[in-house]
Design a protein around this motif. Structure first.
Motif, short mmCIF file in Angstrom:
data_model
loop_
_atom_site.label_atom_id
_atom_site.label_comp_id
_atom_site.label_asym_id
_atom_site.label_seq_id
_atom_site.Cartn_x
_atom_site.Cartn_y
_atom_site.Cartn_z
N LYS A 1 55.86 13.15 176.31
CA LYS A 1 56.52 12.15 175.47
C LYS A 1 56.81 12.69 174.09
CE LYS A 1 56.08 7.33 173.98
NZ LYS A 1 55.26 6.08 174.09
N GLN A 2 55.90 13.46 173.54
CA GLN A 2 56.10 14.02 172.20
C GLN A 2 57.33 14.94 172.19
OE1 GLN A 2 53.25 13.62 173.67
NE2 GLN A 2 51.92 12.55 172.24
N LEU A 3 57.48 15.75 173.24
CA LEU A 3 58.63 16.67 173.31
C LEU A 3 59.93 15.90 173.52
CD1 LEU A 3 58.68 19.81 173.11
CD2 LEU A 3 56.41 18.83 173.40
N ILE A 4 59.88 14.80 174.27
CA ILE A 4 61.08 13.96 174.43
C ILE A 4 61.51 13.43 173.07
CG2 ILE A 4 62.03 11.85 175.44
CD1 ILE A 4 60.10 12.23 177.78
N LEU A 5 60.55 12.91 172.31
CA LEU A 5 60.86 12.35 170.99
C LEU A 5 61.39 13.42 170.04
CD1 LEU A 5 57.81 9.94 170.58
CD2 LEU A 5 60.18 9.29 171.00
N ILE A 6 60.79 14.60 170.08
CA ILE A 6 61.26 15.69 169.22
C ILE A 6 62.70 16.06 169.56
CG2 ILE A 6 60.98 18.15 168.71
CD1 ILE A 6 57.94 17.69 168.95
#
Length: 201
Positions: free
Chosen positions: A92-97
């Motif tokens: 999820k963090q990489l999607i948001l980034i």
């Protein structure tokens, strides 16, 4: 035990198995499909339109090819480190980034109007898209039931192929009626909605 009693037991067992078996299209999978659909639509609206934008800015065919090609090279290059970062920092963090990168990129496109800035922003856009698309696909695979992984990935692929079919037509429609700035605003709005949806995954 009578034959009809055995048949009833088998039917009840089959029903219970169907109830216990997880569905392919869960809430999270549908959300991820919507996120991917929105981002891919935002990106594919520029496939047939940016070469026209390059011509408007005074570029030639070689520059148009560079603007189109650098996006794919940047997206490909981004997937190599992202594959490692996904396990370290989380899907999820990489999607948001990736989505933040895309939002900044489309916001900047609205105001920048030189060939060099367009080339640079297309490269950044490729990095953002490569980051979020890799993370989204990984998260989809994680959330799908193992027994229905291939079916689920087949459904998910619709969110990639459909934008490829309709995105270029939408992009041309927008620039013919409202211009290139409206196209960038449109792409920015789609990616912004995708960002908000990611918060609910």
């Amino acid at each position: 035990m009578m034959p009809h009693e055995r048949l009833s037991i088998y039917k009840i067992s089959d029903v219970n198995q169907e109830i216990d078996e997880p569905h392919v299209l869960s809430k999270d999978i549908i959300l991820l499909m919507m996120i991917n659909f929105l981002v891919m639509t935002a990106v594919t609206t520029q496939i047939g339109t940016l070469p026209l934008y390059v011509t408007r800015l005074g570029g030639n065919a070689a520059m148009s090819g560079l603007v189109v090609g650098i996006w794919g090279l940047a997206a490909l290059g981004a997937r190599i480190p992202v594959g490692k970062w996904i396990d370290r920092y989380g899907r999820k963090q990489l999607i948001l980034i990736g989505l933040v990168i895309l939002m900044i990129d489309f916001s900047t496109l609205i105001f920048m109007s030189t060939l060099m800035s367009l080339i640079a922003l297309r490269a950044i856009q490729g990095i953002g898209n490569g980051t979020q698309s890799t993370a989204v696909a990984t998260l989809v695979a994680d959330k799908l039931p193992q027994k229905k992984l291939s079916i689920g990935l087949g459904y998910f692929s619709i969110s990639q192929t459909l934008p490829a079919a309709i995105g270029p037509a939408i992009g041309l429609l927008i620039i013919e009626n409202w211009g290139f700035q409206a196209l960038f605003y449109f792409s920015l709005s789609l990616v912004s909605v995708a960002f908000l949806l990611t918060l609910f995954c």
